[in-house]
Design an enzyme around this catalytic site. Structure first.
Site, PDB file in Angstrom:
ATOM      1  CG  MET A 136      26.095  12.410  22.408  1.00  0.00           C
ATOM      2  SD  MET A 136      26.910  13.886  21.757  1.00  0.00           S
ATOM      3  CE  MET A 136      25.723  15.157  22.200  1.00  0.00           C
ATOM      4  CB  SER A 137      19.675   9.068  22.486  1.00  0.00           C
ATOM      5  OG  SER A 137      19.203  10.094  23.357  1.00  0.00           O
ATOM      6  N   GLY A 138      20.174  12.011  20.984  1.00  0.00           N
ATOM      7  CA  GLY A 138      19.419  13.121  20.415  1.00  0.00           C
ATOM      8  C   GLY A 138      18.479  13.739  21.423  1.00  0.00           C
ATOM      9  CG  ASP A 148      17.784  12.540  30.166  1.00  0.00           C
ATOM     10  OD1 ASP A 148      17.687  13.569  30.856  1.00  0.00           O
ATOM     11  OD2 ASP A 148      16.859  11.718  30.029  1.00  0.00           O
ATOM     12  CG  LEU A 199      24.565   3.958  19.291  1.00  0.00           C
ATOM     13  CD1 LEU A 199      24.143   2.925  20.320  1.00  0.00           C
ATOM     14  CD2 LEU A 199      25.940   3.638  18.734  1.00  0.00           C
ATOM     15  CB  CYS A 259      18.746  -1.915  23.553  1.00  0.00           C
ATOM     16  SG  CYS A 259      19.668  -0.713  22.572  1.00  0.00           S
ATOM     17  CB  CYS A 287      13.167   3.151  19.862  1.00  0.00           C
ATOM     18  SG  CYS A 287      14.273   1.739  19.572  1.00  0.00           S
TER      19      CYS A 287
END
Length: 382
Positions: A7-9, A12, A32, A101, A198
């Site tokens: 979950m990236s925040g 999606d 992460l 990544c 990022c």
């Protein structure tokens, strides 16, 4: 099935996790932590490496009703992605850190740790589709929303990684995903998508590289020259500030005699020379790729109307013929059915057969069919 939802925040990955729960899986959410100093990476809604993003992911997990943890992958990320990014630019190549990544972090370090902890698969919010082919292999296909399709940056995944991956959003549009997030009460429903790289805080790649590589030999200073005449047109602070196909920021003091814009044609990091010329000299008809990675059985030759390649994350599909040399140092030779422009060593070529992703390779050399062209072969395999 016991699955781990990355979950990236963003919206999606939150919806992907929710759909995994709805599908009956036992889901645990993780975020992460990729920055050794979160304040040094970009802030707000522009990236996926911030404290704000971690908090957004935690809130989404609470709404969905799943356990949530933060995994510190900052050292591995810095070594495999950030350092690789700097090294590639220092060598005159143009890398794709998102693809790296996926290859080194999300579907290698994270997946390996997940399997070791007893999870069966990793769920992400990537827009791609997985299907089981007639031969029993897991195939990766483009998402139905071609505007959001992310199969290009997933083209590095092999069969083992695909068998332990779940992409719940591949059959949806971004509009549908945002609407679903709102219906589920997820506060990230309207959160803007992340853009650019990022770990570059302000989106200024050249400025970031100048700060990190400014005095690293042999990139400190050099000249910009006309490729046809050899005339010196200007000076620069480092070759890392340029990429093949670049038009702006060339440090040229006067226009070309014909009044047309100049573009970066070649970068020589050892001498510090950046060569510029007209757009037509950027045309690429043939390229060579090294370190191929295949999503399934390695092919030997691919040709026909369904075969295509993609050379940028959001680039067009180009018809192609692909020949694979599976020797001691495997490589791929791609002949394009129509020219591509501004293609640089270090970028990835991803091969498709229809909508199916066959695999990918790192571009080491590009060639134009024009007699005066010189292959960019010295920057790709060192």
């Amino acid at each position: 099935m016991r699955v781990l939802a990355a979950m990236s925040g963003g919206v999606d990955s939150a919806v992907a996790a929710a759909r995994a729960v709805e599908a009956g899986h036992d889901v645990t959410g993780i975020h992460l932590a990729l920055s050794r100093n979160p304040a040094s990476y970009r802030s707000g809604a522009r990236g996926c490496c911030t404290i704000e993003d971690s908090n957004d992911a935690r809130r989404a997990a609470d709404v969905i009703g799943i356990p949530f943890y933060v995994w510190d992958m900052s050292e591995r990320f810095h070594e495999d992605v950030v350092e690789d990014f700097m090294d590639e630019y220092a060598a005159g190549r143009t890398p794709n850190p998102c693809l790296r990544c996926n290859e080194k972090i999300k579907f290698a370090a994270v997946l390996d740790k997940a399997l070791a902890l007893g999870f069966d698969a990793v769920v992400t919010g990537h827009y791609a589709q997985l299907r089981t082919g007639d031969d029993g292999l897991v195939e990766m296909h483009r998402a139905i929303d071609h505007g959001k399709d992310q199969s290009y940056v997933l083209g590095v995944l092999d069969q083992r990684q695909l068998r332990h991956s779940i992409f719940p959003l591949g059959g949806s549009t971004k509009t549908d995903v945002r609407a679903e997030a709102a219906e589920r009460g997820l506060l990230v429903a309207d959160k803007p998508d992340s853009h650019d790289i990022c770990f570059v805080a302000d989106g200024d790649n050249a400025g970031w590289l100048r700060e990190k590589l400014g005095d690293r030999a042999p990139n400190h200073g050099g000249v910009v020259v006309d490729d046809a005449t050899g005339e010196e047109l200007g000076r620069h602070d480092g070759t890392y500030g340029f990429t093949i196909g670049q038009r702006k920021g060339l440090r040229i003091g006067r226009p070309a005699p014909d009044g047309k814009p100049r573009f970066v044609l070649d970068i020589e990091p050892v001498s510090g020379t950046v060569r510029v010329g007209p757009r037509e000299r950027l045309a690429v008809h043939r390229l060579r790729g090294i370190r191929p990675r295949w999503c399934g059985t390695p092919p030997t030759r691919l040709e026909g109307p369904a075969v295509s390649v993609q050379l940028r994350a959001h680039g067009a599909e180009l018809p192609a013929r692909v020949v694979v040399d599976d020797g001691e140092e495997p490589e791929v030779v791609v002949e394009l059915g129509e020219p591509a422009y501004g293609i640089a060593p270090g970028q990835a070529v991803v091969v498709y057969d229809g909508s199916r992703v066959v695999g990918s390779a790192t571009i080491s050399e590009t060639t134009s069919s024009t007699p005066s062209s010189t292959p960019s072969s010295t920057r790709g395999d060192t």
